[in-house]
Write a protein that holds these residues in place. Structure first.
Motif, PDB file in Angstrom:
ATOM      1  N   SER A 234       0.486  14.089  -0.876  1.00  0.00           N
ATOM      2  CA  SER A 234      -1.119  13.692  -0.171  1.00  0.00           C
ATOM      3  C   SER A 234      -1.350  15.167   0.756  1.00  0.00           C
ATOM      4  CB  SER A 234      -0.781  12.854   0.446  1.00  0.00           C
ATOM      5  OG  SER A 234       0.614  13.396   1.838  1.00  0.00           O
ATOM      6  N   VAL A 235      -0.374  15.939   1.462  1.00  0.00           N
ATOM      7  CA  VAL A 235      -0.538  16.990   2.129  1.00  0.00           C
ATOM      8  C   VAL A 235      -0.266  18.528   1.217  1.00  0.00           C
ATOM      9  CG1 VAL A 235      -0.321  17.704   3.945  1.00  0.00           C
ATOM     10  CG2 VAL A 235      -1.522  15.582   3.663  1.00  0.00           C
ATOM     11  N   ALA A 236       0.754  18.805   1.157  1.00  0.00           N
ATOM     12  CA  ALA A 236       1.431  19.662   0.060  1.00  0.00           C
ATOM     13  C   ALA A 236       0.869  19.739  -0.631  1.00  0.00           C
ATOM     14  CB  ALA A 236       3.094  19.981   0.660  1.00  0.00           C
ATOM     15  N   PHE A 237       1.000  21.139  -1.744  1.00  0.00           N
ATOM     16  CA  PHE A 237       0.758  21.112  -3.072  1.00  0.00           C
ATOM     17  C   PHE A 237       1.159  19.551  -3.946  1.00  0.00           C
ATOM     18  CE2 PHE A 237       5.017  23.198  -3.757  1.00  0.00           C
ATOM     19  CZ  PHE A 237       5.446  22.716  -4.450  1.00  0.00           C
ATOM     20  N   PRO A 238       0.644  19.186  -4.640  1.00  0.00           N
ATOM     21  CA  PRO A 238       1.304  17.514  -5.467  1.00  0.00           C
ATOM     22  C   PRO A 238       2.143  18.197  -6.810  1.00  0.00           C
ATOM     23  CG  PRO A 238      -0.834  18.143  -5.949  1.00  0.00           C
ATOM     24  CD  PRO A 238      -1.061  19.106  -5.438  1.00  0.00           C
ATOM     25  N   MET A 239       2.933  16.525  -7.276  1.00  0.00           N
ATOM     26  CA  MET A 239       3.789  16.297  -7.954  1.00  0.00           C
ATOM     27  C   MET A 239       3.132  17.367  -9.704  1.00  0.00           C
ATOM     28  SD  MET A 239       6.433  15.622  -6.664  1.00  0.00           S
ATOM     29  CE  MET A 239       6.977  15.454  -7.809  1.00  0.00           C
ATOM     30  N   ASP A 240       1.745  17.500  -9.700  1.00  0.00           N
ATOM     31  CA  ASP A 240       1.186  17.900 -10.868  1.00  0.00           C
ATOM     32  C   ASP A 240       1.932  19.126 -11.441  1.00  0.00           C
ATOM     33  OD1 ASP A 240      -0.389  15.762  -9.228  1.00  0.00           O
ATOM     34  OD2 ASP A 240      -1.287  15.518 -11.335  1.00  0.00           O
ATOM     35  N   ASP A 241       2.433  19.970 -10.368  1.00  0.00           N
ATOM     36  CA  ASP A 241       2.398  21.738  -9.740  1.00  0.00           C
ATOM     37  C   ASP A 241       3.883  21.241 -10.534  1.00  0.00           C
ATOM     38  OD1 ASP A 241       2.379  23.726 -10.166  1.00  0.00           O
ATOM     39  OD2 ASP A 241       1.875  23.841  -8.280  1.00  0.00           O
ATOM     40  N   CYS A 242       4.440  20.805 -11.757  1.00  0.00           N
ATOM     41  CA  CYS A 242       5.933  20.397 -11.813  1.00  0.00           C
ATOM     42  C   CYS A 242       6.528  22.020 -11.867  1.00  0.00           C
ATOM     43  CB  CYS A 242       5.695  20.227 -13.414  1.00  0.00           C
ATOM     44  SG  CYS A 242       5.172  18.890 -13.618  1.00  0.00           S
ATOM     45  N   LYS A 243       5.781  22.821 -12.443  1.00  0.00           N
ATOM     46  CA  LYS A 243       6.544  24.684 -12.328  1.00  0.00           C
ATOM     47  C   LYS A 243       6.847  24.664 -11.148  1.00  0.00           C
ATOM     48  CE  LYS A 243       4.891  28.424 -15.347  1.00  0.00           C
ATOM     49  NZ  LYS A 243       5.922  27.974 -16.428  1.00  0.00           N
ATOM     50  N   ALA A 244       6.027  24.245  -9.865  1.00  0.00           N
ATOM     51  CA  ALA A 244       5.740  24.749  -8.237  1.00  0.00           C
ATOM     52  C   ALA A 244       7.955  24.618  -8.184  1.00  0.00           C
ATOM     53  CB  ALA A 244       5.246  24.735  -7.654  1.00  0.00           C
ATOM     54  N   CYS A 245       8.185  23.785  -8.740  1.00  0.00           N
ATOM     55  CA  CYS A 245       9.625  22.498  -8.108  1.00  0.00           C
ATOM     56  C   CYS A 245      10.553  23.111  -8.792  1.00  0.00           C
ATOM     57  CB  CYS A 245       9.677  21.474  -7.925  1.00  0.00           C
ATOM     58  SG  CYS A 245       8.773  21.614  -6.135  1.00  0.00           S
ATOM     59  N   HIS A 246       9.739  22.600 -10.253  1.00  0.00           N
ATOM     60  CA  HIS A 246      11.354  23.042 -11.798  1.00  0.00           C
ATOM     61  C   HIS A 246      10.397  24.419 -12.869  1.00  0.00           C
ATOM     62  CE1 HIS A 246      12.342  19.080 -11.587  1.00  0.00           C
ATOM     63  NE2 HIS A 246      11.416  18.551 -11.463  1.00  0.00           N
ATOM     64  N   PRO A 247      10.750  25.445 -12.078  1.00  0.00           N
ATOM     65  CA  PRO A 247      10.181  26.707 -13.092  1.00  0.00           C
ATOM     66  C   PRO A 247      10.176  26.847 -14.251  1.00  0.00           C
ATOM     67  CG  PRO A 247      11.663  27.944 -10.971  1.00  0.00           C
ATOM     68  CD  PRO A 247      11.972  26.280 -10.677  1.00  0.00           C
ATOM     69  N   GLY A 248      11.507  25.850 -14.544  1.00  0.00           N
ATOM     70  CA  GLY A 248      11.180  26.394 -16.322  1.00  0.00           C
ATOM     71  C   GLY A 248      10.391  24.573 -17.157  1.00  0.00           C
TER      72      GLY A 248
END
Ligand code: HEC
Ligand code: HEC
Ligand code: HEC
Ligand code: HEC
Ligand code: HEC
Length: 252
Positions: A234-248
């Motif tokens: 809801s506030v920090a970049f959303p879960m859609d951005d898989c790569k931001a957390c899982h670079p792979g």
């Protein structure tokens, strides 16, 4: 030995190809409304329109820590007992240095509707200018807030009166290996978080303070608003951005 080898091969064959489309993600609002809230715990019951609150406006000037630690706003809309009385007494929105009538508009008659306007999109007209000035991202506000902060394009205040303890600096980047086979690990960088948050915002309520000990730490729960999902829906970049957390993992 043979058995484990067989099992290993089976898992490899059955392991899903994890990519962007793997989970059902909640729909996203337009970038200028991502992180905007309508606060209506008691407003309408008291004859006022719900209060509009925009994270992208406020986080340029103050870190999350200021509001969610010092001023004690909860990270769940409509759960903090904000009233006209607390605001006028210098708490919540009315804290000194905030909507106190000196720094920015306060709680006097001509200003009521700046907050009580029931419009989630309020402030929209300022968004284009703000997002043009800051680095782009793929999702949410489509602003890379971490980069904006690191490049000092914004310098949000980290406290009003309560300084963070100097000796509490923990900048480890943790590799969180998924429990599933073939899933590229998620990374958790402490450094990018303590620029915005207090240790107390996460420990011990959201996460245990020992790697890989938080129970039921998985995507299904995260997508329901637990763990990383407290902020990253809801506030920090959303879960859609898989790569931001899982670079792979491949993002859209
Ligand atoms: C800086 C933003 C802001 C301004 C300006 C503001 N309010 Fe509020 N007010 C809030 C917030 C936030 C709440 C909590 C809303 C909720 O939970 O529904 C609130 C709650 C209220 C409530 C419901 C709770 C209670 O105290 O009974 C009333 C009534 C109210 N405000 C009246 C006013 C009036 C009248 C004015 C102008 C004189 C005003 N407010 C100006 C932010 C503001
Ligand atoms: C100027 C104050 C302020 C700042 C700065 C701020 N917040 Fe908030 N936040 C609020 C208020 C007020 C609420 C609503 C609380 C309520 O209604 O009880 C809220 C609610 C939330 C929610 C709940 C949203 C929902 O839909 O339920 C989350 C998550 C959140 N904030 C995260 C953050 C993060 C992460 C940051 C830093 C990037 C941040 N906030 C910065 C004031 C702030
Ligand atoms: C945004 C949330 C967040 C903030 C803020 C945060 N942490 Fe953490 N911390 C985590 C997560 C997630 C883990 C891993 C938990 C797990 O894997 O079960 C963790 C783990 C830890 C660990 C264990 C590391 C290990 O290798 O076992 C320590 C120590 C720690 N944090 C200290 C701190 C301190 C000190 C601060 C403040 C300076 C802080 N954390 C702020 C989320 C946070
Ligand atoms: C309490 C709120 C909160 C929680 C919980 C949280 N984050 Fe964040 N995270 C933020 C904020 C705020 C930022 C700054 C960027 C932004 O707002 O989009 C951020 C940024 C990041 C970044 C980008 C770092 C960079 O420098 O580009 C990563 C990666 C990240 N978070 C991963 C995680 C993971 C993984 C978890 C769960 C283990 C998690 N976060 C939990 C608030 C949170
Ligand atoms: C905000 C950070 C963050 C984002 C964004 C994120 N994940 Fe995760 N993901 C995690 C964490 C943390 C775990 C759990 C690691 C652990 O078990 O300790 C995880 C675990 C997983 C797992 C393993 C199964 C499970 O439920 O634990 C899969 C598969 C996965 N993620 C896929 C994705 C996909 C696909 C996306 C994009 C749609 C995505 N993730 C976006 C942080 C994130």
């Amino acid at each position: 030995m043979k058995k484990t080898l067989l099992l290993g091969c089976l898992l490899l064959v059955l392991a899903p190809v994890v990519s962007y489309g793997f989970f059902n993600l909640p729909p996203l609002p337009p970038p200028e409304e991502y992180g905007n809230l309508l606060i209506n715990r008691t407003s309408e019951k008291n004859g006022m329109k719900p209060v509009t609150f925009s994270h992208w406006i406020h986080r340029q000037e103050h870190t999350c820590r200021v509001c969610h630690f010092e001023l004690e706003f909860n990270m769940k809309v409509n759960t903090t007992e904000i009233t006209e009385k607390t605001n006028k007494a210098g708490l919540h929105c009315g804290a000194p240095g905030c909507h106190d009538g000196k720094t920015v508009f306060g709680h006097e008659k001509p200003h009521c509707e700046k907050c009580h306007n029931g419009n989630r999109a309020s402030g929209k007209e300022k968004f284009a200018e703000v997002s043009a000035r800051l680095p782009r991202a793929g999702f949410g506000n489509k602003i890379d807030w971490a980069k904006a902060r690191n490049k000092r394009l914004i310098i949000p205040a980290h406290y009003l009166t309560l300084k963070p303890a100097r000796d509490v600096k923990f900048t480890n980047k943790l590799m969180l290996e998924a429990e599933w086979p073939n899933v590229p690990p998620a990374y958790f960088p402490h450094k990018s978080h303590i620029q915005w948050l207090d240790c107390n915002n996460c420990h011990p309520d959201i996460f245990n303070i020992k790697k890989k000990t938080t129970k039921h730490f998985e995507m299904a729960r995260i997508l329901k608003g637990e763990f990383c999902g407290v902020c990253h829906l809801s506030v920090a970049f959303p879960m859609d951005d898989c790569k931001a957390c899982h670079p792979g993992i491949k993002s859209k």
